[in-house]
Design an enzyme around this catalytic site. Structure first.
Site, PDB file in Angstrom:
ATOM      1  CE  LYS A 279      11.043  11.742 -49.441  1.00  0.00           C
ATOM      2  NZ  LYS A 279      12.228  11.044 -49.063  1.00  0.00           N
ATOM      3  CD  GLU A 367      22.635   3.583 -40.997  1.00  0.00           C
ATOM      4  OE1 GLU A 367      21.760   4.763 -41.346  1.00  0.00           O
ATOM      5  OE2 GLU A 367      21.995   2.481 -41.107  1.00  0.00           O
ATOM      6  NE  ARG A 395      20.041   1.993 -37.313  1.00  0.00           N
ATOM      7  CZ  ARG A 395      18.784   1.821 -37.954  1.00  0.00           C
ATOM      8  NH1 ARG A 395      18.571   2.544 -38.918  1.00  0.00           N
ATOM      9  NH2 ARG A 395      18.019   0.932 -37.567  1.00  0.00           N
TER      10      ARG A 395
END
Length: 619
Positions: A279, A367, A395
Site C-alpha cells: 500500500k 461493524e 451495516r
C-alpha cells in the site's frame, strides 16, 4: 505511452513488458501529483498499479466484469478506461467520482463505498451469466482487510458450493485503512510467508512448458491445484471453502502477474489469485504509513508530504473532541471500553488505545460483530463506547435493534461523520442515521452544537442506563476542555431569542445552531433559534410551547427529511391535536452526489443564505 492518450484498455494490449513498467511509473507520478491537488484515496491506488495494468492486459472490459471491493482503489482502472483527462475534477461537483460509478463508464460494472460486498455481487453476476448462457469473466478484487467482513465469508461459502467460473483476486497488502488485526490476519501471514508461485518445483514449470500436459493444466488446473497444495501451503482458508488457490504472487511484477492471470482466466471453477502488494507503493510517505494517514488525503505538497489544510487555532476535529473526552472520562471510570471496526485512526481513538491498551479493541472491518461485541460487554457490566462512521453504521442496524436496544443495554454509540461529508459522495453521506435509529425503542439520540456540549453529552451518555447514540459531523469545532462535567437532562432542548421580540422560530441542531444565530444577528433577524439537541426523546414541554406559537416555525435539518427531526415534530403535533403548520427544510427523497459540502448544501437549498431568504419571505 502517454496516459492521456489512453482511450480504452485495448490501447495497452500491444505494449511490451518494459513499456508496461514505464506506464506504471507514469501512472504513479500522475496519481501523486493529481491527488495532491484534489485530495482523494492515495495509498490504495498506488498499491494496485501493476495489478490493474495486468488485469486490463489479460481480460476484456466491459465484456469481462471488474468489481473493486469498496471501490476507492479504482483510480488506475479509471485511467486505463480513458478517464485520465477528467482527474482535474476528481471527487468534485459534476466531476468523476472517487469510486466506481456505473453511470460514469461502461467499464464500471459495480459501485460500492462499503467493504466486503464484491464477492456477493460477483457471484450474482456469475449466476446471471450462466443462466444467460454467456461466457464472460467476473473478476472481484478484494483486500485482506475486507475479508474480515462477515459478508465476504458468507459469499465464499456459497461460491465454494456453486463452483461457478470466477477469478477472485486477493489483494493482500497487510492493511485495511490502518494495519490489520485478528486471527484472520495471522492466517494470511502464514500464506504470505509460504513458498511463492514463481519458486514452485521444476516439475510444475515443466508441466506448463510441455504442450500435452500444458494443455491439460490450462483446461482443468488440477495439476496446479495439487502442486500448490503440496508445495505452497499445507492448509489454506480458501481451500477450506473448496476454492482453488494460486500464489502468493508479487503484485508489482507485471510479467508474473500477467502469466498467472492468463492461467487463472482459463481455469474451470472459482480460483483465488493471491497477490502481494504494498500500500502506497512508490511514495515513501505513504509506504511507511501504518496508521492510515495516507489512505484518504486532502490537498498536500507532494514534495514534503505536508497537508495544505490547517486546523484553525483553538479548534479540534469533532472526532478529536469526542476521543479526548472519552480518554478523560476513562481515567475515573474503569469500566469504559473503546471499540472500533478498523477505524482507529479516522475516529481519532489512537490516543485511547495508547493510554488504555487493555480496554481497547479493534474488531477489523466487521461493524455487525463490533456492535454485538459491545452489547456483550454492556450485559456484563462494562460501559462500551463504539465509534462508527454514520455511513457504516447502517451495516449494524440489526445488531443495534436486536442485540443492544431490545435488551436496553447502555452501549454508547459514537456516530462519526454524520450529515453531508462532501467529496466521497452517495455511499458516504451520513444522512440516514436519524431516521434509522429514531424509531427503535429505548434508543436515545442526540447531537451537540459545539465542543462544550459534545463533552457534556458524552459524559451524560455514561451516567444513564440506556442505549445512547451521539452523532457528530466531519470537520472542526472550537474547543476547550470544560472545567467540570454535568449531565444534560435527557430530551432537553434550549432556546435563544435574537431580539427581544421574536417573529419567527427556527428549530435546528448541531453546528447549524450557532451558524443560524450568527447569521440572524448579522442580518438583524427577529427570530428565536431552538437547539434541538435530542432527536429522541423530544423536549415535549418546549414543543408544546412552540406548537402554540402564532409565528411561523421553520424546521431546518441537514439530513433526510423522511424520518428526521421534522417528521418527529409533526408526529408529536398531530398526536397531541395541534393544528400548527411547520415549514420543513432538508434533503428530499434522493441520494446526494459528491462535491464540497458548501456546494452540496447550496445544491440542496440547505445553505444559510437560502435559509435566510426563506426566513425573510415569512417575516
Amino acid at each position: 505511452m502517454n496516459i492521456f492518450d489512453i482511450k480504452s484498455p485495448s490501447d495497452i494490449k500491444s505494449l511490451s513488458y518494459a513499456q508496461l513498467e514505464d506506464l506504471a511509473q507514469q501512472i504513479r507520478i500522475f496519481l501523486i501529483e493529481s491527488i495532491a491537488k484534489t485530495g482523494g484515496h492515495l495509498s490504495s491506488n498506488l498499491g494496485v498499479v501493476e495489478l490493474t495494468l495486468a488485469m486490463h492486459y489479460v481480460f476484456e472490459t466491459p465484456q469481462d466484469k471488474f468489481i473493486f471491493d469498496v471501490g476507492h482503489q479504482s483510480y488506475v482502472h479509471k485511467i486505463l478506461t480513458g478517464r485520465a483527462p477528467l482527474f482535474t475534477q476528481l471527487r468534485q461537483y459534476k466531476g468523476i467520482a472517487g469510486f466506481q460509478k456505473r453511470k460514469e463508464s461502461e467499464h464500471d460494472a459495480w459501485e460500492a463505498g462499503h467493504s466486503s460486498t464484491s464477492l456477493s455481487a460477483a457471484l450474482g453476476m456469475c449466476v446471471a451469466r450462466d443462466l444467460n448462457h454467456a461466457s464472460y469473466q467476473v473478476v472481484p478484487v478484494i483486500g485482506d482487510g475486507a475479508l474480515t467482513g462477515g459478508m465476504a465469508m458468507e459469499a465464499l461459502n456459497q461460491i465454494g458450493s456453486e463452483q461457478r467460473n470466477m477469478v477472485i483476486i486477493f489483494n493482500d497488502n497487510n492493511m485495511s485503512i490502518s494495519k490489520n488485526v485478528g486471527a484472520m490476519d495471522e492466517t494470511f501471514t502464514r500464506l504470505r510467508t509460504s513458498k511463492p508461485y514463481n519458486t514452485l518445483k521444476e516439475d510444475l514449470k515443466g508441466a506448463l512448458s510441455t504442450s500435452k500436459m500444458g494443455k491439460s493444466v490450462l483446461e482443468s488446473m488440477k495439476n496446479i491445484k495439487n502442486a500448490v497444495k503440496e508445495n505452497v501451503v499445507d492448509t489454506s482458508i480458501f481451500g477450506d471453502f473448496n476454492l482453488d488457490y494460486i500464489g502468493p504472487v508479487d503484485g508489482h511484477d507485471i510479467r508474473r502477474l500477467i502469466k498467472v492471470l492468463e492461467i487463472a482466466k482459463r481455469h474451470d471453477g472459482p480460483i483465488v489469485v493471491h497477490v502481494l502488494t504494498k500500500k502506497g507503493k512508490g511514495y515513501p510517505f505513504a509506504e511507511e504509513d501504518k496508521e492510515g494517514k495516507w489512505h484518504g488525503v486532502s490537498q498536500f505538497d507532494p514534495k514534503t508530504g505536508c497537508s495544505l489544510s490547517r486546523m484553525p487555532n483553538g479548534q479540534k476535529s469533532w472526532s478529536e473532541v469526542i476521543s479526548s473526552t472519552l480518554c478523560d472520562l476513562a481515567k475515573d471510570n474503569k469500566d469504559i471500553i473503546a471499540i472500533t471496526p478498523a477505524m482507529k485512526g479516522g475516529s481519532k481513538l489512537s490516543a485511547f488505545f495508547e493510554q488504555f491498551p487493555m480496554r481497547s479493541f479493534d474488531c477489523g472491518i466487521a461493524e455487525e460483530h463490533a456492535m454485538t461485541f459491545a452489547a456483550g460487554l454492556a450485559a456484563s457490566g462494562k460501559r462500551p463506547f463504539i465509534s462508527v462512521y454514520s455511513s457504516f453504521l447502517q451495516r449494524a442496524y440489526d445488531q443495534i435493534s436486536h442485540d443492544v436496544a431490545r435488551m436496553d443495554l447502555p452501549v454508547v454509540i459514537g456516530i462519526d461523520r454524520c450529515g453531508l461529508v462532501g467529496e466521497d459522495g452517495e455511499t458516504h453521506h451520513g444522512v440516514f442515521d436519524i431516521a434509522m435509529l429514531r424509531h427503535i425503542p429505548h434508543m436515545i439520540l442526540a447531537q451537540p452544537k459545539d465542543g462544550d456540549e459534545a463533552q457534556q453529552l458524552l459524559y451524560t451518555a455514561f451516567t444513564q442506563e440506556h442505549p445512547f447514540a451521539l452523532r457528530y459531523p466531519r470537520g472542526n469545532t472550537p474547543f476547550h476542555k470544560v472545567d467540570t462535567y454535568h449531565p444534560v437532562r435527557i430530551g432537553s432542548w434550549s432556546m435563544q431569542k435574537i431580539m427581544e421580540t421574536s417573529k419567527l422560530c427556527v428549530i435546528t441542531y448541531g453546528d447549524n445552531v450557532d451558524k443560524v444565530i450568527s447569521k440572524a444577528r448579522i442580518n438583524g433577524l427577529a427570530i428565536t433559534v431552538v437547539n434541538a439537541r435530542f432527536f429522541k426523546p423530544l423536549d415535549e414541554e418546549m414543543l408544546n410551547s412552540i406548537c402554540q406559537m402564532e409565528e411561523p416555525v421553520i424546521i431546518y435539518e441537514t439530513d433526510m427529511l423522511a424520518g428526521g427531526l421534522g417528521s418527529a415534530i409533526l408526529e408529536y403535533a398531530n398526536d397531541h391535536g395541534y393544528q400548527k403548520h411547520f415549514v420543513r427544510i432538508g434533503i428530499d427523497d434522493h441520494f446526494v452526489e459528491h462535491g464540497s459540502i458548501p456546494q452540496l448544501k447550496k445544491l440542496e437549498r440547505l445553505d444559510i443564505n437560502t435559509l435566510c431568504d426563506i426566513i425573510a419571505s415569512y417575516l
